[in-house]
Design an enzyme around this catalytic site. Sequence first.
Site, PDB file in Angstrom:
ATOM      1  N   LYS A 165       0.786  -1.238   0.000  1.00 40.60           N
ATOM      2  CA  LYS A 165       0.000   0.000   0.000  1.00 40.60           C
ATOM      3  C   LYS A 165       0.821   1.292   0.000  1.00 40.60           C
ATOM      4  O   LYS A 165       0.495   2.250   0.695  1.00 40.60           O
ATOM      5  CB  LYS A 165      -0.935   0.035   1.222  1.00 40.60           C
ATOM      6  CG  LYS A 165      -1.917  -1.114   1.279  1.00 40.60           C
ATOM      7  CD  LYS A 165      -2.808  -1.049   2.506  1.00 40.60           C
ATOM      8  CE  LYS A 165      -2.099  -1.521   3.762  1.00 40.60           C
ATOM      9  NZ  LYS A 165      -3.010  -1.792   4.902  1.00 40.60           N
ATOM     10  N   ASP A 200      -5.547  -5.786  10.835  1.00 41.14           N
ATOM     11  CA  ASP A 200      -6.874  -5.139  10.869  1.00 41.14           C
ATOM     12  C   ASP A 200      -8.010  -6.122  10.562  1.00 41.14           C
ATOM     13  O   ASP A 200      -9.109  -5.997  11.105  1.00 41.14           O
ATOM     14  CB  ASP A 200      -6.946  -3.914   9.946  1.00 41.14           C
ATOM     15  CG  ASP A 200      -6.596  -4.203   8.504  1.00 41.14           C
ATOM     16  OD1 ASP A 200      -6.052  -5.286   8.216  1.00 41.14           O
ATOM     17  OD2 ASP A 200      -6.857  -3.331   7.644  1.00 41.14           O
TER      18      ASP A 200
END
Length: 464
Positions: A165, A200
């Site tokens: 990312k 997450d």
Amino acid sequence: SGKWGRVIEILKVFEEDCATPIGKLRQVADAMTVEMHAGLASEGGSKLKMLISYVDNLPSGDEQGFFYALDLGGTNFRVMRVLLGGKQDRVVKQEFEELSIPPPLMTGSSDELFNFIAEALAKFVATEGEDFHLQAGRQRELGFTFSFPVKQTSLCSGTLINWTKGFSIEDAIGQDVVGELIKAMERVGLDMNVTALVNDTVGTLAGGRYYNPDVVAAVILGTGTNAAYVERANAIPKWQGLLPKSGEMVINMEWGNFRSSHLPLTEYDHSLDFESLNPGEQILEKIISGMYLGEILRRVLLKMAEEAAFFGDSIPPKLKVPFIIRTPTMSAMHSDTSPDLKVVGSKLKDILEVPTTSLKMRKVVISLCNIIATRGARLSAAGIYGILKKLGRDAPKDGETTQKSVIAMDGGLFEHYTQFSECMESSLKELLGNEASDSVEVIHSNDGSGVGAALLAASHSQYL
Ligand code: ADP
Ligand code: MG
């Protein structure tokens, strides 16, 4: 004119290359299931890392006390404190603060990134009110949500495998991220125990399960994409340790790194990947997630500008700037229902500095948004269907009462890009068929990952 014909041709080729007919989705789902088996069988056995989370018990509702959570995702970073009141009262109080990560820190040094985090956390702790009373002599406890691939060595330690990312901090790779955080907390004089390190997806799974006992998997569609699910411990051949009492283990799939010959990839995807910080990696993520969708749109528009004079004789210079079209912009254009597509017009003007665009040009932009979002949404659905297949929850079983399967979803893309999430849900129904669809539910687990990390810190508190 001939030029416009070429625009339509580029559009048509792109549409064909992105096509996701149901048969292809089934192939992708089957490939996902195969890779899940391979990743569970041996370390490095698959592009799917299938990481062991060390979470073998999900929240029961009994968790009590006062805990901090820290969520380092992609673009934003959140600090949070929660007061847990047990079965009756649940989350009694919750406070958070959100900061964006200064882009230079995403490609700097480990110390700089963790100093920034520790400083923000220390400032937040300083604002702690009376409601959050810490028992005398006790250390504050933290659940650390860290959304990058980590090889855990226990629930509260693990080494960073690689960045994704848009992050690239070389000296952090191979380091224990909890160790890095603790060192930074010491540097800023903050005394806190890092009780749980969670991805997450794992946090979202925990947060989802806290409210709904039928949650079996969690999927993030945000800056990146990933999934976690509850696996039978004896279905994890690579697990060397003792089998947990619960007989279960949460697996962080790192599905963003999935790739398969069945994935519909275009020339734009290949060049995006080639020019990325992590070429050859995170191929599924690069066609599904929020960091990349707008960038794919930019690349197709650039081709149209270069080869078919889409924006006239010259190419808008801004169109050559990587990542200048962000996915929220794309979704705003995609949602434009005005007859003259004025949102599309104004976004093209603001972002690409193209002063005027015709309605037929704007319609082409909408078509491109639709093609890109539809492919991403349908492939997300195929991934979820692959997990349900692995769990044997993809079809009703004869003679058994139907067990409900709930998927906890979170992430800015899922939350805000309506066409994307609606297409994902309808594609999942299409894959499951009417009967099985009734037993599968997709829910939005808002901020599940932060609360989830706090819950896991609570159930693994040093004071239990
Ligand atoms: P992270 O993945 O960084 O933890 P979020 O879950 O909040 O953070 O997701 C943020 C991402 O969601 C953004 O990078 C963007 O790609 C996407 N996003 C946010 N708002 C929108 C929107 N309105 N439409 C489409 N995508 C959005
Ligand atoms: Mg996040």
